[in-house]
Design an enzyme around this catalytic site. Structure first.
Site: not given
Ligand code: ATP
Ligand code: MG
Length: 462
Positions: A73, A75, A149
């Site tokens: 996905d 963002d 993060d």
């Molecule tokens: P995935 O591909 O598994 O969805 P992701 O990195 O996109 O991994 P998400 O949970 O969708 O993970 O979160 C999107 C983004 O938001 C992360 O890449 C990070 O930059 C930020 N983020 C999400 N959760 C946190 C958190 N608990 N603390 C800090 N930043 C966060």
């Molecule tokens: Mg994500």
């Protein structure tokens, strides 16, 4: 306002922190394949940019693109406010009360658009353990980056210029395959202990090493997960379990000491030798399905993870003289109740789990109309898949699963023949071999007494 002003004045006096200016990489340096970027994500960044705003892909999508993986996905981060974003797209919905984000829809495809967030101020409200409760100001792009993060999750990609903006050395960490927390890891875990689970998920999924300073505090800080609202823990666990690397993730959780005492689910799953093979098989097949792009039902997954706990309680209730079916329902209630404290299972998921569990004794009834009725059950497929897992793990006789596979595929006369095959051996229905095993298990009398006539078997659990 005043706080912001003070910060700005102080900021002018002190040299700005090293990473307010990003390192900018062009397409030759980062090598992102634009073909992997969703057309809808580009529609969103373009739409925002044409209206005069900044807009970038951000987070996991950029990380995955840099690794050559097609993101699941996308963002988008922007300096436009939610109201401003909403005006630009036909199907855009503002979600959330505290920190609003915008869902921009194209058919079924969802692009999540977030306004840059400001830095966490020292006086943001916190719980007794230091977890930040509310912290929802808009901010500058570099502030947005510092709140993320890991360094590899804090890069921004502009599909129009094909530039990557890297504020925290994310590119270097991608290249050395290192998971590194931005800022002081202890402080970041304290602010939001869910990050403890996120480290594990990313390390297992990406096969990255965890930087020493990021890894070190995990064991000590693990109990902080206890203070996180159960619904958030659940969301993060679900991401972990549906990552396509569930088995690796759970193994890593154990390695980091994160499973102990804080998630009852994991205590059970990882430390019950009885269920270990079953859980392994369930997770391996889930991972396989995720990798093949097939849907996975969270209800099925959690039903599998908790099955052997149900089995244990089921046996105990039977041993106490309860009839088999009510004993199973009571066991299911107990297990679900115990979980909801720490890991809030959504009602729909809990209902699915209950259905799958409750269906299991019905597979033993291979007489009369029962099998036909079961075939018509809307959840038959899930129940049957679950049955096959029980067979594969050695919990029950493989013959039962094979019989149901044949029964499903057979035509009318074929089904009658299968039923007749069973009927030929009176008193030796599916339950029979298990009754024998129970007796040899030494708790024969009460368990026997609990099983009603007609082939209803209790669990074996071997
Ligand atoms: P995935 O591909 O598994 O969805 P992701 O990195 O996109 O991994 P998400 O949970 O969708 O993970 O979160 C999107 C983004 O938001 C992360 O890449 C990070 O930059 C930020 N983020 C999400 N959760 C946190 C958190 N608990 N603390 C800090 N930043 C966060
Ligand atoms: Mg994500």
């Amino acid at each position: 306002m005043i706080k912001k002003l003070i910060r700005r004045i102080l900021g002018k006096k002190n040299p700005p922190p090293a990473n307010t200016e990003p390192v900018v990489l062009g397409p030759k340096e980062h090598g992102i394949d634009l073909q992997l970027v969703s057309a809808n994500a580009i529609r969103v960044t373009e739409g925002l940019q044409q209206a005069g705003y900044k807009a970038f892909l951000v987070g996991g999508a950029v990380r995955d693109l840099l690794l050559g993986i097609k993101p699941k996905d996308f963002d988008v981060a922007t300096n436009a406010t939610p109201e401003q974003i909403k005006k630009l797209f036909r199907r855009a919905f503002i979600i959330g009360r505290r920190f609003q984000i915008v869902h921009v829809m194209f058919g079924q495809d969802l692009i999540e658009v977030t306004t840059f967030r400001g830095t966490t101020s020292d006086d943001a409200p916190k719980d007794a353990h230091g977890r930040v409760l509310r912290d929802n100001t808009f901010g500058e792009q570099h502030e947005d980056a510092v709140r993320r993060d890991f360094t590899i999750n804090a890069m921004y990609y502009d599909p129009a210029t094909q530039q990557v903006l890297d504020y925290h050395g994310g590119i270097a960490d991608i290249r050395s395959r290192t998971l590194r927390m931005i800022g002081v890891p202890e402080a970041r875990y304290r602010e939001d202990p869910v990050r403890l689970l996120r480290v594990v998920r990313f390390a297992a999924k990406l096969k990255f090493n965890i930087d020493v300073a990021t890894r070190e505090p995990i064991k000590v800080m693990a109990p902080l997960v206890n203070n996180v609202p159960a619904a958030r823990v659940f969301d993060e666990m679900l991401k972990l379990l549906l990552s396509g690397h569930a088995l690796a993730c759970l193994q890593q959780l154990r390695k980091e000491g994160l499973h102990h005492g804080l998630l009852p689910l994991l205590d059970v799953v990882l430390e019950q030798p009885l269920g270990e093979k079953f859980v392994r098989l369930a997770l391996a097949s889930t991972d396989e399905r995720v990798r093949q792009g097939k849907p996975v039902s969270p209800g099925f997954l959690f039903a599998a993870l908790l099955w052997h706990q149900v089995v244990e309680k089921w046996k105990a209730y039977e041993a106490a003289g309860e009839h088999s079916l009510p004993a199973l329902h009571q066991a299911a209630d107990d297990v679900l109740d115990a979980q909801t404290d720490k890991l809030a299972l959504q009602r729909k998921i809990a209902a699915d789990m209950r259905d799958i569990w409750a269906m299991q004794p019905r597979f033993d009834r291979r007489v009369g109309k029962s099998p036909y009725k079961l075939l018509e059950n809307l959840r038959f497929r899930a129940g049957y898949d679950f049955l096959l897992l029980r067979c594969a793990s050695g919990e029950i006789d493989a013959e039962l699963g094979e019989w149901w596979t044949e029964f499903q595929d057979a035509d009318g006369p074929g089904r009658e023949a299968l039923l007749a095959r069973k009927a030929k051996k009176p008193g030796e229905e599916a339950a029979a071999p298990r009754k024998r095993r129970r007796r040899s298990g030494g708790r024969g009398k009460s368990a026997e007494g609990g099983a009603p006539a007609g082939g209803q078997a209790g669990p074996t659990g071997e």
